[in-house]
Design a protein around this motif. Structure first.
Motif, PDB file in Angstrom:
ATOM      1  N   UNK A 199       0.815  -1.224   0.000  1.00 19.50           N
ATOM      2  CA  UNK A 199       0.000   0.000   0.000  1.00 19.50           C
ATOM      3  C   UNK A 199       0.845   1.269   0.000  1.00 19.50           C
ATOM      4  N   UNK A 200       2.150   1.140   0.199  1.00 24.14           N
ATOM      5  CA  UNK A 200       3.061   2.288   0.130  1.00 24.14           C
ATOM      6  C   UNK A 200       4.227   1.919  -0.806  1.00 24.14           C
ATOM      7  N   UNK A 234       8.382  -2.820  -6.501  1.00 23.63           N
ATOM      8  CA  UNK A 234       7.560  -1.826  -5.817  1.00 23.63           C
ATOM      9  C   UNK A 234       7.593  -2.004  -4.302  1.00 23.63           C
ATOM     10  N   UNK A 235       8.150  -3.127  -3.810  1.00 19.50           N
ATOM     11  CA  UNK A 235       8.192  -3.347  -2.362  1.00 19.50           C
ATOM     12  C   UNK A 235       9.590  -3.679  -1.829  1.00 19.50           C
ATOM     13  N   UNK A 271       8.556   2.402   7.489  1.00 19.12           N
ATOM     14  CA  UNK A 271       7.262   3.036   7.718  1.00 19.12           C
ATOM     15  C   UNK A 271       6.878   3.829   6.465  1.00 19.12           C
ATOM     16  N   UNK A 272       5.632   4.281   6.416  1.00 25.60           N
ATOM     17  CA  UNK A 272       5.177   5.071   5.269  1.00 25.60           C
ATOM     18  C   UNK A 272       5.987   6.349   5.128  1.00 25.60           C
ATOM     19  N   UNK A 273       6.379   6.958   6.252  1.00 19.24           N
ATOM     20  CA  UNK A 273       7.186   8.180   6.203  1.00 19.24           C
ATOM     21  C   UNK A 273       8.562   7.898   5.610  1.00 19.24           C
ATOM     22  N   UNK A 274       9.152   6.777   5.980  1.00 18.01           N
ATOM     23  CA  UNK A 274      10.450   6.403   5.413  1.00 18.01           C
ATOM     24  C   UNK A 274      10.358   6.209   3.908  1.00 18.01           C
ATOM     25  N   UNK A 329      12.575   7.925   0.649  1.00 19.49           N
ATOM     26  CA  UNK A 329      13.305   7.231  -0.420  1.00 19.49           C
ATOM     27  C   UNK A 329      12.692   7.527  -1.794  1.00 19.49           C
ATOM     28  N   UNK A 330      11.370   7.665  -1.842  1.00 21.36           N
ATOM     29  CA  UNK A 330      10.736   8.038  -3.110  1.00 21.36           C
ATOM     30  C   UNK A 330      11.141   9.445  -3.542  1.00 21.36           C
ATOM     31  N   UNK A 331      11.371  10.327  -2.564  1.00 17.44           N
ATOM     32  CA  UNK A 331      11.795  11.687  -2.917  1.00 17.44           C
ATOM     33  C   UNK A 331      13.160  11.676  -3.599  1.00 17.44           C
TER      34      UNK A 331
END
Length: 333
Positions: free
Chosen positions: A189-190, A228-229, A286-289, A293-295
């Motif tokens: 989901x993230x 993606x994961x 976590x979703x914040x992490x 990394x996506x940034x």
């Protein structure tokens, strides 16, 4: 007896990121075709595409001004063929410790070459060459003298420089092999982003005017999303060394003065996190992490960011905050 590699190819549509890697960020579309979503940083447009169509540039690896018209496309195909099963194994067992020395070498070659083969890398080289030619002209060099000094072909074609550096990755491979390797995991989901320039570098150390980005720079962190994961991380050994010291200090504090540990510190969670690094275990995020990394993928992308989901609010926010992210990184003098 060594067999001479045939460097001629009829392949026109050449991928700067291999199809097999892009498939790991895709979902089933109509019929049997896989689908992923793309965000074009130049136009702000989002659209659906496929691994077959993403990151394609016609005859990108061909030496068109050479009399034999060779291409690096067959050579890149060999690197992809050798790395694909290694990556497939990692996606299956999620244990970096299961890699053999041969697996590590094949994957290090793939990462080094992937970092060097993108359109963004060509653009960075072109930018550097343009600045250097102008600097040399300012001190009296002719255009021909500047081009000769920098190894440019007649007419100043930086693509020749790009293709030459692409096949000279031996020292870079050695640097990657000397890193500590980890696997980092997110939940479906993230999902992780991937971009047209997927090997990204980060460094928390500040060396002032000398810069902190480079494969051999102390503290360097290198990332390549594998799906993606799941993401491959390669860290400077100094990072694990610090983790070992942090664990020792925390254990001493727990044994001697536990009452001095602030409640918000959550020491046992910290120990678990540190132990995962020390023992090369799978590291959950976590979703914040994941957003962080996506940034990095957004920052390094030359033009395109890809995801299995049509969700690019992070890209839109970053572009809205800083127009510098419209392209990939550029060197400054």
């Amino acid at each position: 007896m060594a067999v001479r590699l045939n460097l001629q190819t009829d392949v026109v549509r050449q991928h700067t990121v291999p199809r097999f890697l892009l498939k790991h960020f895709s979902t089933p579309g109509k019929g049997k075709r896989l689908r992923l979503y793309a965000f074009d940083k130049a136009t702000g447009r989002t659209y659906a595409t496929t691994p077959d169509d993403a990151t394609v540039r016609n005859t990108f690896y061909n030496l068109d001004n050479h009399p034999e018209r060779p291409s690096l496309e067959p050579l890149l195909g060999i690197y992809e063929h050798e790395a694909a099963p290694v990556i497939a194994g990692l996606l299956r067992h999620k244990d970096i410790r299961q890699l053999t020395a041969d697996d590590r070498y094949k994957l290090a070659v793939f990462v080094a070459v992937q970092r060097a083969r993108t359109f963004g890398e060509l653009e960075r080289i072109s930018g550097i060459m343009s600045v250097l030619v102008n600097k040399m002209a300012a001190i009296g060099a002719t255009e021909e003298q500047a081009g000769e000094t920098l190894g440019l072909s007649a007419g100043g074609d930086t693509k020749d420089v790009f293709l030459r550096q692409l096949v000279h990755q031996v020292s870079h491979i050695d640097h990657l092999l000397n890193k500590d390797w980890y696997l980092i995991e997110t939940k479906p989901e993230h999902p992780f982003y991937v971009s047209d320039n997927p090997v990204v570098l980060e460094n928390r150390n500040d060396f002032g005017p000398y810069g902190n980005i480079g494969l051999a720079v102390p503290g360097i962190q290198i990332y390549l999303p594998l799906s993606s994961t799941l993401m491959l991380a390669m860290y400077c050994p100094s990072i694990r060394g610090k983790m070992v010291r942090d664990k020792q200090n925390l254990q001493q504090l727990l044994a001697r003065s536990p009452h001095l540990i602030p409640r918000h510190m959550r020491p046992f969670d910290m120990l678990e996190h540190v132990n995962r690094h020390i023992d090369y275990l799978l590291i959950p995020l976590s979703a914040e992490n994941v957003m962080y990394y996506n940034s990095l993928q957004v920052e390094y992308a030359e033009q395109y960011v890809f995801s299995r989901e049509n969700e690019f609010s992070l890209v839109e926010k970053m572009l809205g905050d800083d127009e510098r992210f419209r392209t990939g990184p550029r060197f400054t003098f």
